[in-house]
Design an enzyme around this catalytic site. Structure first.
Site, PDB file in Angstrom:
ATOM      1  N   ALA A 158      55.197  45.903  -1.884  1.00 56.83           N
ATOM      2  CA  ALA A 158      53.607  45.836  -1.969  1.00 56.83           C
ATOM      3  C   ALA A 158      53.452  44.349  -1.279  1.00 56.83           C
ATOM      4  O   ALA A 158      52.253  44.297  -0.347  1.00 56.83           O
ATOM      5  CB  ALA A 158      52.997  45.874  -3.364  1.00 56.83           C
ATOM      6  N   TYR A 159      54.092  43.543  -1.667  1.00 61.94           N
ATOM      7  CA  TYR A 159      53.500  42.012  -1.113  1.00 61.94           C
ATOM      8  C   TYR A 159      53.926  41.957   0.349  1.00 61.94           C
ATOM      9  O   TYR A 159      53.341  41.566   0.779  1.00 61.94           O
ATOM     10  CB  TYR A 159      54.622  41.107  -1.910  1.00 61.94           C
ATOM     11  N   CYS A 160      55.138  42.433   0.829  1.00 53.40           N
ATOM     12  CA  CYS A 160      55.306  42.562   2.136  1.00 53.40           C
ATOM     13  C   CYS A 160      54.138  43.101   3.020  1.00 53.40           C
ATOM     14  O   CYS A 160      54.000  42.738   4.074  1.00 53.40           O
ATOM     15  CB  CYS A 160      56.955  43.183   2.583  1.00 53.40           C
TER      16      CYS A 160
END
Lengths: 251, 272
Positions: A158-160
């Protein structure tokens, strides 16, 4: 960055999005170079602390508690900065909510919160500030990202994805707004810590992997931030630059 | 992709460095698809062995001892190929010395060592492309597949010549692809990861993560056929619209590279 070439004297900056590191360190770097700084993020206590650091550099600071996932709050934030400072020469967009979990365990709520905080916030800020910069016929937008905008690490889906989204936003806005005198660049940070991290065995593994064998400190982004914000970079746009202790360059 | 269907029937392929490893695996895979193979490398015994194996598969084969760092030898190898095989359709530039870290300090490297590293891994590829390109242009088609390396995309400690040469191969491929795109010539590049060329087993052992290969996301070293199948794709008409590409084939290594494989923290969102 002592040279006059990179002076931000007389300029006004908006550092928006993240109060964990960047409000303070980005704010101080810009203030050291001579800019007045508006700091906007959710956490009021840290906002005030960051503003105090800016004032210690002898520059003006204002704080604007803002939830950047809310477009109307972002619009009001921009209006307030313009009301107080007259213009926005520099925006540092630093929305950076960290999150890592095995992909199959990432809930819909997790996903939305990360995307909203990191990516949609950038959309709101770039749109609201961009409008102002187009009127000014000049502006500097610097998106502070992670190297994970370009590379994968287990559990960081999700962060990437959120970081990669802001990176592509950077590349599009650079093209759309070049003719308005606005440059849009992104800085990719490597592994960052304000404190020494040596405790957990996984961290040791990571440490060994890093060419410089240490985490970066958030203040180490400052000089590049100032360079990109300065008047010397009219021809410098759409780039993704790393301050990463060489993790991106090694095999 | 189905194999054994004669996808490369009647095609003539030059494989440099085809005596062992990737080159040999690719040569045999292409031979199975009906290609005729010319193997050009220095080691006579090795290239003759590959040629025999190609013939066993029913293809024509020619072993031409060649030092690819010598442009004249390369020219005559290509001329002989066209004369004896009746044409040339595909060039696989695989010759090179796989050597990453040099066991010397930078300031101890001689001009000769630098040139040898660059010549073997970059100039050799250039000479082979130069020697074949006119023929490809005249006949209105051709495919070149260059073997580069992840070392040509990222830096590796002490890897002065190999990585630099391979980076050169990557951009040479792009330049050639751009220059000759309108001549119906496709030039592509493969960046293999860690391939264990000592084992010529055709298929990878799956499921087992070996301790030494732990740093590779898929958990195993590559086998020559991992690369060979990609060569086959880039040699066949399936890739006629693909040019100027760079294809890592590395078990996922290049997708990461900011943290060691296996680094998988769990980080909760910080509440304001």
């Amino acid at each position: 960055m002592g040279s006059n070439e990179f002076s931000l004297s007389g300029k006004t900056a908006l550092v928006v999005g993240d109060s964990k590191y960047w409000s303070k360190y980005a704010g101080v770097a810009l203030a050291e170079a001579g800019a007045d700084v508006a700091i906007a993020a959710r956490n009021t206590k840290r906002l005030e602390e960051a503003a105090g650091e800016v004032r210690r550099q002898g520059q003006k600071a204002i704080t604007i508690p803002t939830d950047t996932t809310d477009a109307s709050q972002v619009q009001k934030m921009v209006e307030q900065v313009v009301a107080e400072f007259g213009r926005i020469d520099i925006m540092v967009n630093a929305s950076d909510l960290l999150f890592a979990k095995p992909f199959l365990e990432v809930s819909e709520g997790d996903w939305r919160r990360i995307l909203d905080t990191n990516l949609t916030s950038a959309f709101h800020c770039c749109q609201a500030v961009g409008k102002q910069m187009i009127e000014q016929k000049k502006g500097r937008i610097i998106n502070l990202l992670s190297c994970l905008a370009e590379r994968g690490v287990e559990n960081f889906a999700a962060y990437c994805a959120s970081m990669g989204g802001v990176l592509q936003l950077t590349r599009v806005l650079d093209i759309e707004w070049a003719r308005h005198g606005i440059t849009v660049n992104a800085i990719g940070t490597g592994w960052i810590s304000e404190v020494e991290k040596t405790e957990a065995p996984q961290e040791e593994l990571l440490m060994k992997y890093m060419p410089l064998k240490r985490y970066g400190h958030p203040r180490e982004m400052g000089p590049l931030l100032v360079y990109l914000a300065s008047d010397t970079t009219d021809f410098f746009s759409g780039q993704f630059l790393y301050v990463d202790g060489a993790v991106m360059s090694h095999l | 992709m189905a194999t054994g269907n004669g996808t490369l029937q009647g095609k003539v392929v030059i494989v440099t460095g085809g005596g062992t490893g990737l080159g040999k695996a690719a040569a045999l895979l292409m031979a199975k698809e009906g290609a005729d193979i010319v193997i050009a490398a220095r080691r006579v015994n090795a290239i003759e062995q590959t040629a025999r194996e190609v013939k066993d598969l029913g293809g024509r084969a020619l072993a031409i001892p060649t030092d690819v760092t010598d442009g004249k030898q390369v020219n005559s190898m290509v001329e002989r190929t066209i004369a004896e095989m009746g044409g040339l359709d595909i060039l696989l530039n695989n010759a090179g010395i796989v050597r990453g870290q040099v066991p010397k300090q930078l300031w101890e490297l001689s001009d000769e060592e630098w040139r040898l590293g660059i010549d073997t891994n970059l100039s050799g590829t250039f000479y082979c492309c130069r020697a074949t390109m006119k023929h490809f242009v005249d006949q209105g088609h051709g495919k070149i597949i260059n073997i580069a390396s992840g070392n040509g995309m990222r830096g590796s400690r002490g890897d002065y010549m190999y990585g630099t040469a391979k980076a050169g191969v990557i951009n040479l491929s792009r330049v050639l692809a751009t220059t000759f795109a309108q001549n119906n010539i496709q030039v592509n590049c493969i960046a293999p990861g860690f391939v264990d060329v000592r084992h010529m087993q055709p298929e990878p052992a799956t499921g087992e993560v070996t301790r030494t290969a732990k740093f590779i996301p898929v958990g195993r070293f590559g086998v020559p056929n991992d690369i060979g199948h990609l060569v086959l794709f880039l040699a066949s008409e399936a890739s006629d619209y693909v040019t100027g590409g760079l294809f890592p084939n590395d078990g996922g290594g290049l997708a990461g590279g900011v943290a060691p494989t296996g680094y998988a923290p769990v980080i909760e969102m910080e509440e304001d």
